[in-house]
Design a protein around this motif. Structure first.
Motif, short mmCIF file in Angstrom:
data_model
loop_
_atom_site.label_atom_id
_atom_site.label_comp_id
_atom_site.label_asym_id
_atom_site.label_seq_id
_atom_site.Cartn_x
_atom_site.Cartn_y
_atom_site.Cartn_z
N SER A 144 6.34 24.39 -0.68
CA SER A 144 5.31 23.44 -1.11
C SER A 144 5.96 22.36 -1.97
O SER A 144 6.93 22.62 -2.68
N TRP A 145 5.37 21.16 -1.91
CA TRP A 145 5.86 20.09 -2.77
C TRP A 145 5.17 20.12 -4.13
O TRP A 145 5.65 19.55 -5.09
N PHE A 146 4.02 20.77 -4.19
CA PHE A 146 3.29 20.76 -5.47
C PHE A 146 2.50 22.04 -5.61
O PHE A 146 1.35 22.13 -5.20
N ASP A 147 3.14 23.06 -6.16
CA ASP A 147 2.50 24.34 -6.43
C ASP A 147 3.14 24.92 -7.68
O ASP A 147 3.92 25.88 -7.61
N ALA B 61 0.84 -1.19 0.00
CA ALA B 61 0.00 0.00 0.00
C ALA B 61 0.88 1.24 0.00
O ALA B 61 1.83 1.34 0.78
N GLY B 62 0.57 2.18 -0.87
CA GLY B 62 1.28 3.45 -0.92
C GLY B 62 0.44 4.56 -0.30
O GLY B 62 -0.76 4.64 -0.57
N VAL B 63 1.06 5.38 0.53
CA VAL B 63 0.38 6.53 1.14
C VAL B 63 1.17 7.77 0.77
O VAL B 63 2.31 7.94 1.21
N TYR B 64 0.56 8.64 -0.04
CA TYR B 64 1.27 9.77 -0.61
C TYR B 64 0.57 11.08 -0.26
O TYR B 64 -0.66 11.17 -0.28
N THR B 65 1.34 12.11 0.00
CA THR B 65 0.77 13.41 0.38
C THR B 65 0.48 14.30 -0.83
O THR B 65 -0.09 15.37 -0.68
N ALA C 50 15.19 22.95 -12.29
CA ALA C 50 13.77 22.70 -12.06
C ALA C 50 13.54 21.58 -11.06
O ALA C 50 13.16 20.47 -11.41
N GLU C 51 13.75 21.89 -9.78
CA GLU C 51 13.49 20.89 -8.75
C GLU C 51 12.00 20.66 -8.57
O GLU C 51 11.57 19.62 -8.12
N ARG C 52 11.18 21.65 -8.93
CA ARG C 52 9.73 21.59 -8.81
C ARG C 52 9.06 21.78 -10.17
O ARG C 52 9.60 22.44 -11.07
N PHE C 53 7.85 21.22 -10.31
CA PHE C 53 7.04 21.48 -11.48
C PHE C 53 6.69 22.97 -11.56
O PHE C 53 6.45 23.61 -10.55
N GLY C 54 6.65 23.49 -12.76
CA GLY C 54 6.34 24.90 -12.98
C GLY C 54 7.55 25.68 -13.44
O GLY C 54 7.41 26.68 -14.17
N GLY D 229 13.39 25.31 -5.35
CA GLY D 229 13.15 24.07 -4.63
C GLY D 229 11.85 24.11 -3.85
O GLY D 229 11.21 25.16 -3.74
N GLY D 230 11.45 22.95 -3.30
CA GLY D 230 10.24 22.88 -2.50
C GLY D 230 10.48 23.36 -1.09
O GLY D 230 10.02 24.43 -0.67
N PHE D 231 11.21 22.57 -0.31
CA PHE D 231 11.58 22.92 1.06
C PHE D 231 13.08 22.67 1.23
O PHE D 231 13.63 21.75 0.62
N PRO D 232 13.76 23.44 2.08
CA PRO D 232 15.19 23.21 2.32
C PRO D 232 15.44 22.09 3.31
O PRO D 232 15.97 22.29 4.40
N ILE D 233 15.05 20.87 2.92
CA ILE D 233 15.28 19.69 3.76
C ILE D 233 16.40 18.87 3.12
O ILE D 233 16.73 19.07 1.94
N PRO D 234 16.99 17.94 3.85
CA PRO D 234 18.14 17.21 3.33
C PRO D 234 17.96 16.61 1.94
O PRO D 234 18.86 16.72 1.09
N GLU D 235 16.81 15.99 1.66
CA GLU D 235 16.64 15.31 0.37
C GLU D 235 16.61 16.28 -0.80
O GLU D 235 16.88 15.88 -1.93
#
Length: 338
Positions: free
Chosen positions: A199-202, A41-45, A223-227, A165-171
């Motif tokens: 945001s991860w998706f904006d 099962a996959g749980v995705y945000t 382009a780390e993020r869409f857009g 980028g989305g957020f400045p987290i390690p990944e």
């Protein structure tokens, strides 16, 4: 594919040879028959079309086609709902739950501890912890491919690169830092504009941020993020992709991309669940280039347009990464504008 609607959950798909089969909960130490697919099962945000999650989703569908997994998923799961959805799947007898818990780390571990006979493979910023023996963590450690894409970027820019980028987290940070290191191989004086949209998706917000960077002189965008690639296309500047290859959508814009292949990570987890050997571990190593977890996308429409010196260096460094004689630094620190 059979859709299983449920109030409060955006979408759940079941891919199985016997749709809707309700198997009894299986204990981790118990070895499954080789022919028995593991219930996953996959749980995705975010939507499964989003770059990062799409790689997990694709790998799961590949496992279904290979007969090693059954697969359902829930997308657009709010962090506040994440523990509940995890519990639902655990109660329904799924043997492996996959997802990303960057925004719900503590709560997710509470759920993990409630179901010691279920294996959890979750994207996390924290290392594996033996206090949670059924939780293995992963992340997209594709710094090898990001570094190589940076070399290409450094050869294609006049000296000003915008990075969204989305957020400045390690990944995210480690990929940006590796990209910047590669670019500096070609031009140590490159200026970087770095911004995170929260945001991860904006895509609209990422696009507007990219426009501002172009107005600030950027002639190439990461382009780390869409857009971001949309902004590059509209303004006639180049872009470097991340995680997936979008050149088919932007043939005159996206020069190269660092690709993430989640198949080695998921295949290892499925094998361990089936064998009863799943344990707390760091699955991030399966994202490294020498494990087949990442690669540099083909140049495609930009074949022959990247300076030869850059491509020669890319070839040399890729060979050295694969044979272990060169290591791309893993720098999880927040990248800064220069």
């Amino acid at each position: 594919m059979t859709r299983l609607p449920r109030a409060g959950i955006s979408r759940r798909h079941l891919i199985a040879t016997t749709a809707g089969a309700a198997a009894a909960g299986l204990m981790l130490p118990r070895r499954a028959l080789a022919a028995d697919p593991v219930k996953v099962a996959g749980v995705y945000t975010v939507p499964v079309e989003q770059q990062w999650v799409s790689r997990i989703h694709k790998a799961a569908e590949t496992a279904v086609a290979a007969g090693t997994a059954q697969y359902v998923y829930t997308e657009n799961t709010a962090n506040t709902d994440y523990p509940r959805v995890m519990r639902e799947y655990a109660e329904q007898g799924y043997r492996l739950i996959v997802g990303e818990i960057f925004g719900v780390e503590e709560e997710a571990r509470e759920v993990v501890d409630e179901y010691p006979d279920v294996a959890f493979l979750l994207g996390s910023s924290f290392p594996a912890d033996q206090a949670h023996p059924n939780l293995a963590v992963f992340d997209n450690y594709i710094q090898d491919a990001s570094y190589l894409s940076g070399i290409i970027a450094g050869a294609m820019t006049k000296g000003n690169i915008g990075m969204v980028g989305g957020f400045p987290i390690p990944e995210v940070n480690r990929l940006m830092n590796a990209f910047m290191a590669g670019a500096r191989e070609m031009n140590p004086d490159i200026r970087f504009q770095v911004s995170f949209i929260g945001s991860w998706f904006d895509p609209p917000k990422a696009k507007e941020t990219a426009f501002a960077m172009i107005d600030g002189g950027a002639d190439l965008l990461y382009a780390e993020r869409f857009g971001v690639s949309d902004a590059a296309k509209e303004r006639g500047v180049l872009a470097i992709g991340n995680v997936i290859d979008t050149q088919a959508d932007y043939p005159d814009t996206v020069v190269a991309s660092a690709l993430w292949h989640f198949e080695p990570t998921l295949d290892a987890a499925l094998a361990n669940v089936a064998a009863g050997t799943f344990k707390a571990d760091n699955y991030g190593v399966y994202s490294h280039m020498k494990s087949g977890g990442c690669s540099l996308a083909p140049l495609g429409t930009f074949e022959g347009k990247v300076p030869e010196a850059a491509m020669t260096l890319v070839g040399e460094r890729e060979a050295a990464i694969r044979d272990g004689s060169f290591t791309v630094a893993i720098d999880d620190g927040e990248p800064k504008s220069s």
